[in-house]
Design an enzyme around this catalytic site. Structure first.
Site, PDB file in Angstrom:
ATOM      1  N   CYS A  54       0.837  -1.194   0.000  1.00 30.80           N
ATOM      2  CA  CYS A  54       0.000   0.000   0.000  1.00 30.80           C
ATOM      3  C   CYS A  54       0.876   1.249   0.000  1.00 30.80           C
ATOM      4  CB  CYS A  54      -0.915   0.016   1.219  1.00 30.80           C
ATOM      5  SG  CYS A  54      -1.946   1.493   1.325  1.00 30.80           S
ATOM      6  N   CYS A  72      -2.767   0.069   9.181  1.00 30.12           N
ATOM      7  CA  CYS A  72      -1.974  -1.160   9.176  1.00 30.12           C
ATOM      8  C   CYS A  72      -0.653  -0.927   9.904  1.00 30.12           C
ATOM      9  CB  CYS A  72      -1.695  -1.622   7.753  1.00 30.12           C
ATOM     10  SG  CYS A  72      -3.161  -2.193   6.865  1.00 30.12           S
ATOM     11  N   ASP A  93     -16.258 -14.549  24.984  1.00 28.10           N
ATOM     12  CA  ASP A  93     -15.781 -13.819  23.809  1.00 28.10           C
ATOM     13  C   ASP A  93     -15.874 -12.318  24.088  1.00 28.10           C
ATOM     14  OD1 ASP A  93     -14.960 -13.060  21.302  1.00 28.10           O
ATOM     15  OD2 ASP A  93     -16.817 -13.600  20.282  1.00 28.10           O
ATOM     16  N   CYS A 120      -9.307 -11.340  21.473  1.00 29.50           N
ATOM     17  CA  CYS A 120      -8.731 -10.518  20.402  1.00 29.50           C
ATOM     18  C   CYS A 120      -7.587  -9.644  20.906  1.00 29.50           C
ATOM     19  CB  CYS A 120      -9.806  -9.652  19.754  1.00 29.50           C
ATOM     20  SG  CYS A 120     -10.654  -8.528  20.888  1.00 29.50           S
TER      21      CYS A 120
END
Length: 403
Positions: A89, A100, A328, A355
């Site tokens: 990118c 990112c 979760d 996560c």
């Protein structure tokens, strides 16, 4: 979800903009590497766009004379790592899009970096032995998008953008409100184009109109309705991979009772409940998600959906034994109040879908205080090009008698 960084009180003269030549140390949680500047600075700098072992020129992006640590960017690479690549990118790099973290890293090496971070958090916060097979044998697994090369691109099925004054889509620079125009986000899947969901004050917001996703996992297929702006995994393979991993680790048996905490629209409850054919209670704080969960779980007659904060729901009700628990939680993890309510139900097994490896490590240590041992863990690269990683951990009660 967008994050607003709290302004830090200045502690002396700003060092922003100063440059230093330095050797890059290990990767750290959060998408940066650690650099230790020698005297006279004697400061730790968390540096983006670098790789362990490189020699770089770094520029300080946040920090004052009195801060314990600074933040920086590698603005010049003097000695590069063999894992460094040209970012696919053109908007990736110092001062550009902050979406990112690892565009400059070869995809297999990204997974090695994430593996190092998960291991470190399990040892430092989870208090596990670094030499244990659980830690030493852990590796972040690739999850390719069907029909696409394993290049870390075009996987994100839902994307949120800010809007420039002229209406063009944009992303924010790292830890900044500065907007960077984005004509084509390379991690966005086809169909998740930038002009479909502009989000900024006064701009078009994502539709709340419900959408239905079909999930095929472990030989069964079920539909799940979710609000257009509600939570759903953004990697197309994530629901299948996570459901199959939870089922494999829990090995639910007919007749076992289950709790699905932070249940969303009932993804795990549907599959676990179908496997046990017994009572399953799904707990979720979001009212819209609860409404959809009731529809998604309607075919499971023993299923109950309870709407409210997880700690409050468990504090006030369902004070009964459960055989299985699926956790979760959001990025901050379950925390002590929920973990202690979970162990109070004396489940034989807990599947923790995480996560954030730091939150997982902390909660693993809390479970251990109450006799629940980490007996299996798997990690998946469901967020290529970013520092994020998804883990599924199995915690089981030590000793033979749970009752």
């Amino acid at each position: 979800m967008s994050r607003t960084n709290r302004p830090r009180r200045a502690r002396g003269r700003s060092r922003v903009g100063e440059r230093f030549e330095a050797e890059v140390g290990l990767v750290a949680h959060g998408g940066h590497c650690v650099v230790r500047l020698p005297e006279p600075e004697a400061r730790v700098v968390f540096v983006r766009h670098a790789l362990p072992g490189e020699r770089v020129v770094l520029e300080i992006t946040e920090g004052t004379e009195g801060d314990r640590f600074w933040r920086g960017d590698a603005v010049e690479v003097l000695t590069s790592s063999p894992d460094r690549v040209v970012p696919p990118c053109p908007l990736s790099g110092p001062g550009l899009c902050g979406g990112c973290d690892f565009q400059h890293v070869a995809v297999p090496a990204q997974r090695d970096l994430k593996t190092s971070v998960v291991r470190e958090q399990l040892v430092r916060l989870g208090r596990l032995d670094a030499a244990s097979p659980l830690v030493d044998g852990l590796h972040v697994a690739a999850v390719p998008v069907p029909g696409r090369p394993d290049d870390g691109l075009r996987w994100r099925t839902r994307q949120r953008y800010a809007a420039l004054p002229d209406g063009r889509p944009a992303m924010r620079a790292h830890r900044s409100h500065t907007l960077v125009p984005v004509d084509d986000c390379l991690i966005a899947a086809d169909g998740a184009g930038p002009r479909e969901s502009l989000v900024e004050e006064g701009a078009q917001r994502p539709s709340r109109d419900p959408v239905t996703h079909e999930v095929t996992a472990a030989g069964s297929t079920y539909p799940f309705t979710v609000a257009g702006d509600g939570f759903w995994q953004v990697h197309p393979e994530a629901p299948r991979v996570l459901v199959e991993t939870v089922l494999d680790l829990l090995a639910p048996a007919p007749g076992e009772r289950a709790l699905d905490l932070y249940a969303g629209v009932g993804l795990f409850a549907r599959f676990v409940g179908a496997a046990t054919g017994a009572r399953v209670v799904a707990v979720e704080a979001d009212r819209t998600a609860c409404q959809h969960a009731r529809g998604n779980l309607a075919a499971l007659k023993p299923a109950v959906v309870e709407c409210g904060p997880t700690d409050q729901v468990l504090r006030e009700g369902y004070d009964e034994p459960f055989d299985l628990v699926v956790l979760d939680p959001p990025r901050e993890g379950a925390k002590r109040a929920v973990v202690e309510q979970v162990v109070d139900r004396r489940p034989r097994a807990v599947a923790y879908v995480a996560c954030d490896p730091a939150a997982l490590g902390r909660d693993v240590a809390i479970f251990a205080e109450h006799g629940y041992e980490l007996t299996a863990i798997r990690a998946f690269d469901l967020f290529p090009m970013t520092h994020h990683v998804e883990c599924v951990a199995l915690l089981t009660k030590t000793g033979s008698d749970l009752r």
